[in-house]
Each structure stands twice: as C-alpha cells, then as structure tokens.
Motif scaffolding. Structure first.
Motif, PDB file in Angstrom:
ATOM      1  N   ASP A   8      14.614  48.469  35.771  1.00  0.00           N
ATOM      2  CA  ASP A   8      15.569  49.528  35.440  1.00  0.00           C
ATOM      3  C   ASP A   8      15.193  50.282  34.172  1.00  0.00           C
ATOM      4  O   ASP A   8      15.852  51.250  33.806  1.00  0.00           O
ATOM      5  CB  ASP A   8      16.971  48.939  35.276  1.00  0.00           C
ATOM      6  N   GLN A   9      14.149  49.838  33.504  1.00  0.00           N
ATOM      7  CA  GLN A   9      13.721  50.463  32.253  1.00  0.00           C
ATOM      8  C   GLN A   9      12.586  51.445  32.516  1.00  0.00           C
ATOM      9  O   GLN A   9      11.536  51.062  33.014  1.00  0.00           O
ATOM     10  CB  GLN A   9      13.256  49.393  31.261  1.00  0.00           C
ATOM     11  N   ASN A  38      10.320  51.744  37.934  1.00  0.00           N
ATOM     12  CA  ASN A  38      10.125  50.789  39.024  1.00  0.00           C
ATOM     13  C   ASN A  38       8.765  50.982  39.712  1.00  0.00           C
ATOM     14  O   ASN A  38       8.670  51.075  40.928  1.00  0.00           O
ATOM     15  CB  ASN A  38      11.273  50.880  40.034  1.00  0.00           C
ATOM     16  N   HIS A  39       7.726  51.074  38.923  1.00  0.00           N
ATOM     17  CA  HIS A  39       6.336  51.205  39.376  1.00  0.00           C
ATOM     18  C   HIS A  39       6.034  52.536  40.065  1.00  0.00           C
ATOM     19  O   HIS A  39       4.997  52.673  40.706  1.00  0.00           O
ATOM     20  CB  HIS A  39       5.940  50.054  40.305  1.00  0.00           C
ATOM     21  N   GLN A  40       6.910  53.535  39.950  1.00  0.00           N
ATOM     22  CA  GLN A  40       6.689  54.835  40.566  1.00  0.00           C
ATOM     23  C   GLN A  40       6.697  55.926  39.497  1.00  0.00           C
ATOM     24  O   GLN A  40       7.566  55.922  38.623  1.00  0.00           O
ATOM     25  CB  GLN A  40       7.797  55.144  41.584  1.00  0.00           C
ATOM     26  N   VAL A  41       5.750  56.846  39.587  1.00  0.00           N
ATOM     27  CA  VAL A  41       5.766  58.009  38.692  1.00  0.00           C
ATOM     28  C   VAL A  41       6.918  58.910  39.149  1.00  0.00           C
ATOM     29  O   VAL A  41       6.942  59.345  40.299  1.00  0.00           O
ATOM     30  CB  VAL A  41       4.426  58.766  38.736  1.00  0.00           C
ATOM     31  N   VAL A  42       7.861  59.156  38.232  1.00  0.00           N
ATOM     32  CA  VAL A  42       9.029  59.969  38.571  1.00  0.00           C
ATOM     33  C   VAL A  42       9.012  61.338  37.905  1.00  0.00           C
ATOM     34  O   VAL A  42       9.802  62.204  38.250  1.00  0.00           O
ATOM     35  CB  VAL A  42      10.355  59.233  38.235  1.00  0.00           C
TER      36      VAL A  42
END
Length: 96
Positions: A8-9, A38-42
């Motif tokens: 969540d960080q 969460n391991h994804q580039v946002v």
C-alpha cells in the motif's frame, strides 16, 4: 528497522542524467522518475534541464541527450525540483 514490502506504500524511483561524473563541475541534463504502487508503475515524470555548458560527445553517445535538446529547457534544477516534489506527493497525473 523493518524493511518488509508494504504493497500500500507508493515509492518513487529517480534517474538523473548529467554532463559527466564530477559533482564539482558537471551538471544535470535530465531528471526522470516513476511512481510505483504494488509492483506496478502508476505514473511517470521527466524533464530536460539546460546545463548551461556543452554536453560532451561521449555523454551524448551514452544518454542520447544532445545540446539541441536542452537548448530551450529550463536552466534551473530548482524550478524542476519544485514541480517534481508536487508530482511525488500528488495522486494524479504528473506536472511537466
């Protein structure tokens, strides 16, 4: 200290390109960052910076950043830093 992954960080990975490796004389030519959740580039952010000096041919070859590309870019990393900080703390799209 506890270094476990917290999904969540958000965290930010930063990449800086410069005119060389010497902190006493070389300057920043580009600042780039990605925001990860969460391991994804946002989100992504990047800005060219005018180093106010010629970029050596070896650095152009290595980074692909040319003098022509930075000629009209902002000279101050300070103004770019303010925009970058606002992007890091924002939950929406980056400001360029």
């Amino acid at each position: 200290m506890d270094y476990r992954f917290d999904p969540d960080q958000d965290y930010v990975v930063v990449d800086i390109e410069t005119t060389g490796a010497w902190s006493s004389g070389d300057r920043i030519t580009e600042i780039g960052a990605v925001k990860v959740r969460n391991h994804q580039v946002v989100d992504e952010w990047q800005s060219l910076v005018n180093p106010q000096r010629p970029i050596p041919a070896k650095i152009v070859e290595l980074t692909g950043i040319t003098n022509q590309m930075v000629r009209d870019a902002p000279c101050s990393t300070k103004s770019r830093t303010v925009l970058w900080r606002s992007w890091v703390t924002a939950s929406s799209s980056p400001t360029t």
